[in-house]
Scaffold this active site. Structure first.
Site, PDB file in Angstrom:
ATOM      1  N   GLU A  44      46.094  61.092  37.564  1.00 31.87           N
ATOM      2  CA  GLU A  44      44.895  60.690  36.892  1.00 31.87           C
ATOM      3  C   GLU A  44      45.065  59.234  36.699  1.00 31.87           C
ATOM      4  OE1 GLU A  44      45.575  63.379  32.775  1.00 31.87           O
ATOM      5  OE2 GLU A  44      47.330  62.814  34.046  1.00 31.87           O
ATOM      6  N   GLU A 122      76.541  40.794  33.835  1.00 25.91           N
ATOM      7  CA  GLU A 122      75.418  41.623  34.433  1.00 25.91           C
ATOM      8  C   GLU A 122      75.738  41.565  36.060  1.00 25.91           C
ATOM      9  OE1 GLU A 122      72.032  38.257  33.942  1.00 25.91           O
ATOM     10  OE2 GLU A 122      72.438  39.458  32.558  1.00 25.91           O
ATOM     11  N   LYS A 124      74.889  41.010  39.979  1.00 28.66           N
ATOM     12  CA  LYS A 124      74.333  39.887  40.800  1.00 28.66           C
ATOM     13  C   LYS A 124      73.707  40.665  41.889  1.00 28.66           C
ATOM     14  CE  LYS A 124      75.453  35.506  43.040  1.00 28.66           C
ATOM     15  NZ  LYS A 124      74.559  35.530  43.958  1.00 28.66           N
ATOM     16  N   ASP A 126      71.137  41.220  44.771  1.00 29.54           N
ATOM     17  CA  ASP A 126      71.297  40.596  46.050  1.00 29.54           C
ATOM     18  C   ASP A 126      69.769  40.453  46.732  1.00 29.54           C
ATOM     19  OD1 ASP A 126      72.132  39.272  48.397  1.00 29.54           O
ATOM     20  OD2 ASP A 126      73.155  40.970  49.247  1.00 29.54           O
ATOM     21  N   ARG A 145      62.580  29.627  44.841  1.00 33.59           N
ATOM     22  CA  ARG A 145      63.440  28.828  44.432  1.00 33.59           C
ATOM     23  C   ARG A 145      62.980  27.368  45.210  1.00 33.59           C
ATOM     24  NH1 ARG A 145      68.441  26.817  46.015  1.00 33.59           N
ATOM     25  NH2 ARG A 145      69.565  26.028  44.280  1.00 33.59           N
ATOM     26  N   TYR A 233      66.827  38.076  34.715  1.00 36.83           N
ATOM     27  CA  TYR A 233      67.959  37.730  34.235  1.00 36.83           C
ATOM     28  C   TYR A 233      68.225  36.453  33.515  1.00 36.83           C
ATOM     29  CZ  TYR A 233      67.947  35.070  38.516  1.00 36.83           C
ATOM     30  OH  TYR A 233      67.571  34.029  39.511  1.00 36.83           O
ATOM     31  N   LYS A 325      82.156  37.229  43.264  1.00 35.48           N
ATOM     32  CA  LYS A 325      81.636  37.545  44.397  1.00 35.48           C
ATOM     33  C   LYS A 325      82.431  38.684  44.902  1.00 35.48           C
ATOM     34  CE  LYS A 325      78.899  35.846  46.960  1.00 35.48           C
ATOM     35  NZ  LYS A 325      77.651  35.047  47.548  1.00 35.48           N
ATOM     36  N   CYS A 423      71.275  50.676  84.228  1.00 32.23           N
ATOM     37  CA  CYS A 423      70.992  51.481  83.424  1.00 32.23           C
ATOM     38  C   CYS A 423      71.969  52.916  83.344  1.00 32.23           C
ATOM     39  CB  CYS A 423      69.455  51.812  83.337  1.00 32.23           C
ATOM     40  SG  CYS A 423      69.069  53.239  81.988  1.00 32.23           S
ATOM     41  N   CYS A 426      69.414  55.986  84.433  1.00 34.49           N
ATOM     42  CA  CYS A 426      68.963  55.949  85.504  1.00 34.49           C
ATOM     43  C   CYS A 426      69.236  54.978  86.497  1.00 34.49           C
ATOM     44  CB  CYS A 426      67.273  55.786  85.635  1.00 34.49           C
ATOM     45  SG  CYS A 426      66.843  54.024  85.183  1.00 34.49           S
ATOM     46  N   CYS A 441      65.965  48.110  80.492  1.00 34.41           N
ATOM     47  CA  CYS A 441      66.013  48.999  81.468  1.00 34.41           C
ATOM     48  C   CYS A 441      64.731  48.854  82.240  1.00 34.41           C
ATOM     49  CB  CYS A 441      66.407  50.376  81.416  1.00 34.41           C
ATOM     50  SG  CYS A 441      65.822  51.393  82.910  1.00 34.41           S
ATOM     51  N   CYS A 447      62.652  56.290  83.800  1.00 35.54           N
ATOM     52  CA  CYS A 447      64.150  56.520  83.141  1.00 35.54           C
ATOM     53  C   CYS A 447      64.154  57.535  82.164  1.00 35.54           C
ATOM     54  CB  CYS A 447      64.311  55.083  82.365  1.00 35.54           C
ATOM     55  SG  CYS A 447      65.678  55.208  81.435  1.00 35.54           S
TER      56      CYS A 447
HETATM   57  S1  IVH Z   1      71.518  33.499  36.585  1.00 33.40           S
HETATM   58  C1  IVH Z   1      71.503  28.851  36.333  1.00 33.40           C
HETATM   59  N1  IVH Z   1      71.984  36.055  36.990  1.00 33.40           N
HETATM   60  O1  IVH Z   1      72.217  34.296  42.314  1.00 33.40           O
HETATM   61  C2  IVH Z   1      71.693  30.128  37.298  1.00 33.40           C
HETATM   62  N2  IVH Z   1      71.160  34.649  38.722  1.00 33.40           N
HETATM   63  O2  IVH Z   1      73.392  31.492  43.175  1.00 33.40           O
HETATM   64  C3  IVH Z   1      70.907  31.227  36.637  1.00 33.40           C
HETATM   65  N3  IVH Z   1      71.488  35.955  40.776  1.00 33.40           N
HETATM   66  O3  IVH Z   1      69.706  31.861  42.500  1.00 33.40           O
HETATM   67  C4  IVH Z   1      70.938  32.199  37.549  1.00 33.40           C
HETATM   68  N4  IVH Z   1      71.664  38.045  40.088  1.00 33.40           N
HETATM   69  O4  IVH Z   1      68.890  34.121  42.530  1.00 33.40           O
HETATM   70  C5  IVH Z   1      71.795  34.919  37.626  1.00 33.40           C
HETATM   71  N5  IVH Z   1      72.297  38.512  36.993  1.00 33.40           N
HETATM   72  C6  IVH Z   1      71.930  37.148  37.872  1.00 33.40           C
HETATM   73  C7  IVH Z   1      71.658  37.197  39.035  1.00 33.40           C
HETATM   74  C8  IVH Z   1      71.425  35.857  39.570  1.00 33.40           C
HETATM   75  C9  IVH Z   1      71.327  37.086  41.002  1.00 33.40           C
HETATM   76  C10 IVH Z   1      71.005  35.028  42.047  1.00 33.40           C
HETATM   77  C11 IVH Z   1      70.032  34.021  41.639  1.00 33.40           C
HETATM   78  C12 IVH Z   1      70.528  32.626  41.999  1.00 33.40           C
HETATM   79  C13 IVH Z   1      71.841  33.089  42.459  1.00 33.40           C
HETATM   80  C14 IVH Z   1      72.996  32.239  42.144  1.00 33.40           C
END
Ligand code: IVH
Length: 686
Positions: A44, A122, A124, A126, A145, A233, A325, A423, A426, A441, A447
């Site tokens: 739909e 919260e 982080k 990646d 950024r 975030y 981290k 190789c 072969c 190779c 091969c």
């Molecule tokens: S707060 C003033 N919250 O981590 C800083 N950053 O080096 C505001 N990132 O560039 C960032 N998860 O891209 C914040 N829950 C989260 C995040 C987060 C990932 C990244 C963000 C930032 C880098 C910090």
């Protein structure tokens, strides 16, 4: 509203219908992607989207870059505008231990004497940071950024991400800047890598870099094919305070009401003590392995905006937040063996075979060793105790040797591993191109590993999908000398197969039936199955559509190919190289003789009115969509090109063709054909 859930009232004013459809699709999109609770079926949804696309193509005057139809990506971008951030995009200071987090919490408390401090915690994510700008509830910019003060506006690409609202819900602020992370969930990332591997292309190392690279792609259609995600975030504190929202956690909840995807459940919590913060960290230290996307730590923020303001920031990062981290997971285990795998393109990849070890929630037995340089750099020897890390990569890698546990020097110490000079399959001497780390190779024709690899690709699901034939059988057929290339498969007879091990009459019947059945597979998949380097599923589809039949590939030049849609010089070179290789050509001719589909279906019956023409389609048409116009071009024997060049013989111009294109066409003296003349030409009236 019945008219929005499928029953179209044809008498309705098209403008009102467009608005209604956009409204409805935005809402369905939000329910599906952000709330993960669909309100209508995919079918739909597609029907409504198609209806909207159709109406929009007939009414370019009501075009809107924030229409749900723009999710599929649009035109190519030459470059992205550089735009100053409203406030600097800072990074976070990092910490790696409970002590560091406690020290930070102490500094926070010292900065806010006599206050009860609350922490919001919260994940982080990646991925890559993004700043989304909304005006009048509409997404107007999406800035990377960049250097922190100047970002690049990648709005056209970000607009393809379904969890980024193009239009905010009613009641949202008039002007809003909101920040979050764009990331590549594992499932989509792994699927992308699978298809790259199938196309003989290098796989991406990790989702983070791939997300960053994807946002910078010039072709937003390609971006749309990659299932990126976005999590919010950070909402501008001044905006929120103005709305009476006083904490970060409440701001995030508010953002959810405006249509954004925000962390839910245990991925955003508020704590009153450092012990609770550490409990959150502990939980995610293991639970992160069950997430559908990668995170590299936890972010801890002072929850109240007034507290944040009082703490302020340093030049690089806010004092009110810190990242914890996760340590890169590392294990130590024994290097048992190194296998050198030869792919279908001849690339030789060393794979370390390890004594099984637990790492990041999975059992690891293999690790990638990349290439000869890395083996030499590590000075590896069989039996070494090696450190294995998982990091952001999916395949673990060996990062070092535990020298304390390694062999004594002496008579029985195994020698350092040496990359083979021939190789492993072969015995042809390997070659290494200048400035490339990879060994190849060069025995592409004979091969066995390459032969097997090419045939396995040919019969794979997305190519010929030959049922009753698997990898092991292919290995058997190649080893028995029955098959050297894909074309040999179609000459197989029951009496060749029956003497093979594990080949009962039933398996033979299934295999032969699977081969016969595969002759109905459409041309684009045959083309993909041929295994031309850099010609993956999408490019194969495009090439099949543009060139129409296999004969066209034999005579086409690199220049002509580059003029086609979605074809760059790397693909063009590869196509021409394959079709000028006599072995490849012979194989293709035999496949033609075996009756495989070698013509794109769309082209077959309609006519030849545009034969010999190289056509650029531009602008908007009134009786058809641009895609339909392109399909018609090919169906009448024309070839599509994406940009105007001296090779272009005709421009099919709808309304609103850009002035730059018009000028270029005129300067090259290329005839311009309007929609009405096009229609009469293809219907044979001209
Ligand atoms: S707060 C003033 N919250 O981590 C800083 N950053 O080096 C505001 N990132 O560039 C960032 N998860 O891209 C914040 N829950 C989260 C995040 C987060 C990932 C990244 C963000 C930032 C880098 C910090």
């Amino acid at each position: 509203m019945s008219s929005v859930t499928g029953v179209y009232l044809p008498t309705m004013d098209p403008k009102a219908r467009i608005e209604e459809l956009r409204e409805a699709l935005h809402a369905h999109n939000h329910s599906y992607y952000v709330l993960a609770s669909p309100t209508i079926s995919d079918r739909e949804f597609d029907a409504l989207l198609e209806e909207l696309a159709n109406l929009e193509s007939h009414h370019p005057e009501w075009a809107d870059p924030n229409s749900p139809t723009c999710r599929v990506g649009g035109d190519l971008t030459d470059k992205f505008d550089k735009v100053a951030h409203k406030s600097p995009m800072l990074s976070l200071s990092n910490s790696y231990s409970v002590e560091e987090v406690s020290l930070w919490a102490q500094r926070v408390q010292d900065g806010l004497p006599d206050e009860k401090v609350e922490f919001a915690m919260e994940l982080k994510y990646d991925g890559v940071a993004i700043s989304l700008w909304y005006e009048g509830g509409v997404l107007v910019r999406a800035l990377t950024r960049g250097d922190g003060s100047l970002g690049e506006d990648v709005r056209s690409n970000v607009a393809t991400i379904p969890t980024v609202p193009l239009r905010l819900m009613p009641g949202s602020p008039e002007v809003l800047e909101i920040r979050g992370e764009i990331f590549f969930p594992w499932e989509g990332f792994n699927a992308l890598n699978d298809s790259r591997a199938e196309a003989g292309e290098a796989e991406f190392a990790n989702p983070r870099n791939t997300a960053a690279g994807t946002l910078k792609l010039q072709d937003s259609k390609e971006v749309a094919r990659r299932p990126l995600d976005c999590m919010i975030y950070n909402v501008d504190a001044a905006t929120m305070t103005g709305l009476g929202v006083l904490t970060h956690a409440d701001a995030v909840k508010e953002a959810a009401r405006w249509g954004f995807k925000v962390p839910g459940g245990r991925s955003l919590e508020v704590a009153g003590s450092i012990e609770e913060v550490m409990a959150f960290v502990d939980h995610w230290e293991t639970a992160r392995h069950d997430l559908p996307f990668a995170i590299d730590g936890i972010v801890i923020k002072v929850n109240r905006y007034d507290h944040q303001r009082r703490l302020g920031m340093t030049a690089k990062s806010p004092r009110w937040a810190i990242a914890y981290k996760f340590e890169t997971e590392r294990a130590c285990t024994k290097l048992v063996d190194v296998e050198y795998q030869v792919g279908r393109t001849g690339a030789v990849t060393p794979v370390a075979k390890l004594q099984a070890v637990q790492l990041g929630g999975t059992t690891v037995k293999n690790a990638s060793l990349h290439n000869a340089d890395q083996i030499a750099k590590l000075g590896l020897r069989l039996g070494d105790m090696v450190f294995v890390e998982k990091g952001g990569e999916i395949i673990p890698k060996i990062v070092g040797v535990d020298t304390s546990a390694s062999h004594e020097e002496g008579l029985f110490a195994p020698p350092a591993l040496e990359f083979p000079s021939v190789c492993p399959e072969c015995e042809t001497p390997l070659v290494r191109a200048q400035d490339e780390a990879q060994h190849y190779c060069p025995n592409a024709v004979a091969c066995p590993a390459q032969v097997r690899g090419r045939i396995i690709h040919f019969i794979s699901r997305k190519a010929m999908n030959v049922e009753g034939l698997g990898k092991e059988t292919v290995a058997q057929l190649v080893a028995a000398g029955l098959v050297r290339d894909a074309a040999d498969l179609y000459d197989l007879r029951a009496e060749d197969l029956l003497p093979l091990e594990r080949m009962a009459q039933k398996s033979v019947d299934n295999l032969l039936a699977g081969l016969v059945q595969s002759k109905t597979v459409p041309f684009e998949r045959v083309l993909f199955g041929l295994g031309i380097r850099h010609v993956g599923e999408t490019v194969a589809k495009q090439l099949a559509r543009s060139l129409g039949h296999i004969g066209a590939f034999k005579s086409i030049s690199v220049e002509e190919l580059v003029a086609l849609e979605e074809v760059g010089p790397v693909i063009a070179d590869s196509v021409v190289a394959h079709f000028s290789d006599p072995n490849f050509e012979r194989m293709v001719n035999r496949l033609v003789a075996s009756g495989l589909q070698m013509e794109a279906v769309v082209q077959a019956p309609l006519g030849h009115a545009l034969e010999g023409e190289v056509i650029v389609v531009s602008g908007v048409f009134s009786t058809m969509s641009r895609d339909e116009a392109k399909t018609s071009v090919v169906a009448h024997g024309g070839r599509l090109a994406s940009s105007i060049s001296s090779k272009t013989t005709l421009i099919l111009a709808g309304e609103n063709m850009g002035p730059a294109k018009l000028k270029k066409a005129q300067s090259l003296g290329i005839p311009i054909m309007d929609e009405a003349s096009f229609v009469s030409r293809i219907s044979g009236q001209e």
